[in-house]
Design a protein around this motif. Structure first.
Motif: not given
Length: 227
Positions: A139-149, A186-191, A194-200, A180-184
């Motif tokens: 996810l972090l490598e590609t920058g693919v955006l998702s909702r909650n994982l 901002g996108r990485r922070r968003y991702i 999502r990853i933190d919540r995925m683990w939770v 946030a969407a236009a900024s790299r």
């Protein structure tokens, strides 16, 4: 038109049903449950109803998700496809328009189970931790955006003793707009959130879903927002 009247869905969520393509067993057909958009619309507040019904169409949302920058121009060998089924367009069926994607199968040819199924059966063991770590790095490598994982939106293809996760639902981030969407950054922070919540969520499901997920998610969100 593809006739689904004699077909049985192999999976389904609250809003969509998934069928094996009758002519191509390597493809999945995703159709909306009858009346799902109207039911969701009627549950909305009057203010949200002003936004219309189109935004409640999960197939349209998925199409928009595949049109995001990280995916749209990805070639056949692009790493984006390591954890994402390919999208093959929309076809008419007797149950309405269907999104067509790759159908993920395990190394025995069976339809791959969801991560939820595996967490319930074996817990968050070393193999699943490894697969989730690989998925997070992708996810972090590609920058693919998702909702909650959510684990039920991830399927796990077995590869020997390991698993390769694929995101089969929840693609796109309609709530990420503006700077946030236009900024790299901002996108990485968003991702990352999502990853933190995925683990939770994975730990919560692996532990037998103790307590309310809403309470667990709210606590996780507060921790993330404080960082």
């Amino acid at each position: 038109m593809i006739d689904l009247s004699q077909q049985t869905p192999f999976a389904g969520g609250e809003h969509r049903l998934c069928y094996t393509h009758p002519d191509h067993p390597g493809l999945c057909l995703k159709v909306l449950r009858p009346g799902s958009i109207e039911r969701r619309y009627q549950r909305q507040s009057p203010l949200k109803r002003c936004l219309g019904r189109r935004r409640l169409d999960d197939n349209r949302q998925e199409q928009a998700g595949y049109a995001q920058r990280a995916i749209l121009r990805a070639g056949s060998n692009n790493p984006v496809w390591r954890h994402l089924p390919r999208f093959h367009g929309v076809v008419p069926t007797t149950d309405g328009p269907a999104n067509v994607t790759d159908l993920i199968r395990d190394d025995t040819g069976r339809i791959a189970p969801t991560l939820s199924d595996l967490l319930a059966g074996r817990g968050l063991d070393e193999a699943l931790r490894h697969s989730l770590t690989e998925f997070a790095e992708w996810l972090l490598e590609t920058g693919v955006l998702s909702r909650n994982l959510l684990p039920h939106n991830l399927v796990a293809r077995s590869c020997g003793a390991r698993f390769q996760l694929f995101l089969v639902d929840g693609l796109g981030a309609p709530g990420l707009t503006g700077l946030a969407a236009a900024s790299r950054t901002g996108r990485r922070r968003y991702i990352a959130r999502r990853i933190d919540r995925m683990w939770v969520r994975a730990r919560w499901e692996a532990n037998g879903k103790p307590g309310s997920w809403e309470a667990v998610e709210a606590a996780s969100r507060r921790r993330s927002d404080s960082l």
